[in-house]
Design a protein around this motif. Sequence first.
Motif, PDB file in Angstrom:
ATOM      1  N   VAL A  10       0.889  -1.260   0.086  1.00 56.18           N
ATOM      2  CA  VAL A  10       0.488   0.455  -0.270  1.00 56.18           C
ATOM      3  C   VAL A  10       0.751   0.974   0.100  1.00 56.18           C
ATOM      4  CG1 VAL A  10      -0.196  -0.140   2.830  1.00 56.18           C
ATOM      5  CG2 VAL A  10      -1.806   1.040   1.018  1.00 56.18           C
ATOM      6  N   GLY A  11       1.650   0.992   0.828  1.00 57.72           N
ATOM      7  CA  GLY A  11       3.244   2.560   0.740  1.00 57.72           C
ATOM      8  C   GLY A  11       3.473   3.082  -0.462  1.00 57.72           C
ATOM      9  N   SER A  12       3.820   1.844  -1.909  1.00 59.82           N
ATOM     10  CA  SER A  12       4.269   2.366  -3.037  1.00 59.82           C
ATOM     11  C   SER A  12       3.206   2.063  -3.622  1.00 59.82           C
ATOM     12  CB  SER A  12       4.626   0.560  -3.387  1.00 59.82           C
ATOM     13  OG  SER A  12       4.851   0.944  -4.989  1.00 59.82           O
ATOM     14  N   ILE A  13       1.702   2.319  -3.530  1.00 59.30           N
ATOM     15  CA  ILE A  13       0.574   2.959  -3.957  1.00 59.30           C
ATOM     16  C   ILE A  13       0.256   3.713  -3.848  1.00 59.30           C
ATOM     17  CG2 ILE A  13      -1.765   2.107  -4.932  1.00 59.30           C
ATOM     18  CD1 ILE A  13      -1.373  -0.319  -4.165  1.00 59.30           C
ATOM     19  N   HIS A  38       6.457   9.565   9.483  1.00 61.95           N
ATOM     20  CA  HIS A  38       5.737   8.557   9.828  1.00 61.95           C
ATOM     21  C   HIS A  38       5.431   8.244   8.301  1.00 61.95           C
ATOM     22  CE1 HIS A  38       2.320   5.964  10.939  1.00 61.95           C
ATOM     23  NE2 HIS A  38       1.724   6.655  10.817  1.00 61.95           N
ATOM     24  N   LEU A  39       4.556   9.861   7.616  1.00 58.56           N
ATOM     25  CA  LEU A  39       4.288   9.077   5.902  1.00 58.56           C
ATOM     26  C   LEU A  39       5.456   8.177   5.187  1.00 58.56           C
ATOM     27  CD1 LEU A  39       2.646   9.886   3.503  1.00 58.56           C
ATOM     28  CD2 LEU A  39       3.822  11.764   2.974  1.00 58.56           C
ATOM     29  N   SER A  40       6.830   9.062   5.401  1.00 62.96           N
ATOM     30  CA  SER A  40       7.899   7.964   5.377  1.00 62.96           C
ATOM     31  C   SER A  40       8.168   6.236   5.687  1.00 62.96           C
ATOM     32  CB  SER A  40       8.968   8.853   5.227  1.00 62.96           C
ATOM     33  OG  SER A  40      10.503   8.576   4.784  1.00 62.96           O
ATOM     34  N   PHE A  41       7.702   6.370   6.302  1.00 66.60           N
ATOM     35  CA  PHE A  41       7.754   4.794   7.035  1.00 66.60           C
ATOM     36  C   PHE A  41       6.729   4.415   6.157  1.00 66.60           C
ATOM     37  CE2 PHE A  41       9.998   5.359  11.747  1.00 66.60           C
ATOM     38  CZ  PHE A  41      11.005   5.570  10.821  1.00 66.60           C
ATOM     39  N   GLY A  45       7.012   1.152   3.600  1.00 68.49           N
ATOM     40  CA  GLY A  45       6.964   0.020   4.227  1.00 68.49           C
ATOM     41  C   GLY A  45       7.588  -0.523   5.847  1.00 68.49           C
ATOM     42  N   ARG A  46       7.772   0.610   6.285  1.00 71.12           N
ATOM     43  CA  ARG A  46       8.071   0.246   7.058  1.00 71.12           C
ATOM     44  C   ARG A  46       7.152   0.363   9.067  1.00 71.12           C
ATOM     45  NH1 ARG A  46      13.462   3.616   8.798  1.00 71.12           N
ATOM     46  NH2 ARG A  46      13.595   2.897  10.570  1.00 71.12           N
ATOM     47  N   ALA A  47       6.237   0.919   8.341  1.00 71.54           N
ATOM     48  CA  ALA A  47       4.642   1.294   9.143  1.00 71.54           C
ATOM     49  C   ALA A  47       3.479   0.737   8.299  1.00 71.54           C
ATOM     50  CB  ALA A  47       4.741   3.096   9.612  1.00 71.54           C
TER      51      ALA A  47
END
Length: 259
Positions: A10-13, A38-41, A45-47
Amino acid sequence: MTDTETSRPVGSILRDWRERRRLTQLVLSSQAGVSARHLSFIETGRARPTSAMIIRLSECLEVPLRQRNTMLLAGGHAPAYPQNRLPDAPMSAVNDAINRILDAHTPYPAVVVDRHWELVAGNPAVDVLTAGSAPHLLEPPVNVLRLSLHPDGMAPRIANLGQWRGHLLARLQREADVTADPDLAQLLDELRGYPGGEEADATDTAALLVPLRIRTDAAELSMFSTTTVFGTPRDVTLAEIAIESFYPSDSATAEFFRR
């Protein structure tokens, strides 16, 4: 983004949508009320974002409802937006409203189209515009843009084909860019391959409205169109529906339809 992207993180999308909207992480995080860290995480995919966070970010990015569901699924959450067909019971009030709008617009043409410009419904006056078109272009599903610009469709009867073609292609280009819909991009490539006029005609900034001037056996008609969408829809189908209504640009055209 396509519905098959649920296999992507989902982070990649989310990152793709942020870059498509030309926003930095700092700007998006400020709009969404979260930290840039947090957005970067989330993007890396770290969060793992909650469903509420995905919805909040997608609202800031103006992601279409269909793709918001895709992101929710990719994040391991249930879709938040239902998708009902117009004939389904939950949509009965909407379906009735659409039919009333089409009836009220008579004697002038009006059509209802979906996200891919396929015809959902229309009033009888539309037959004036499509008369003489090849039968294969009128078989469901009818794509309104293809019918308009195809050499076997309306195109030979459009007096200002270059200008109208440029207007439609520019509009489709914007929609393809905003939605990232590969089917719209494919349709755009197809329509650009059709003959008929210079697209540059549509860049005439002196014209406030781009008219559709179409020849009939009785007269040349001149019309302009408006687009109606439903405000703050919470259903995928409803969010993707638009009503295209045509109005006469001159008294002769108005009189033709009134007769």
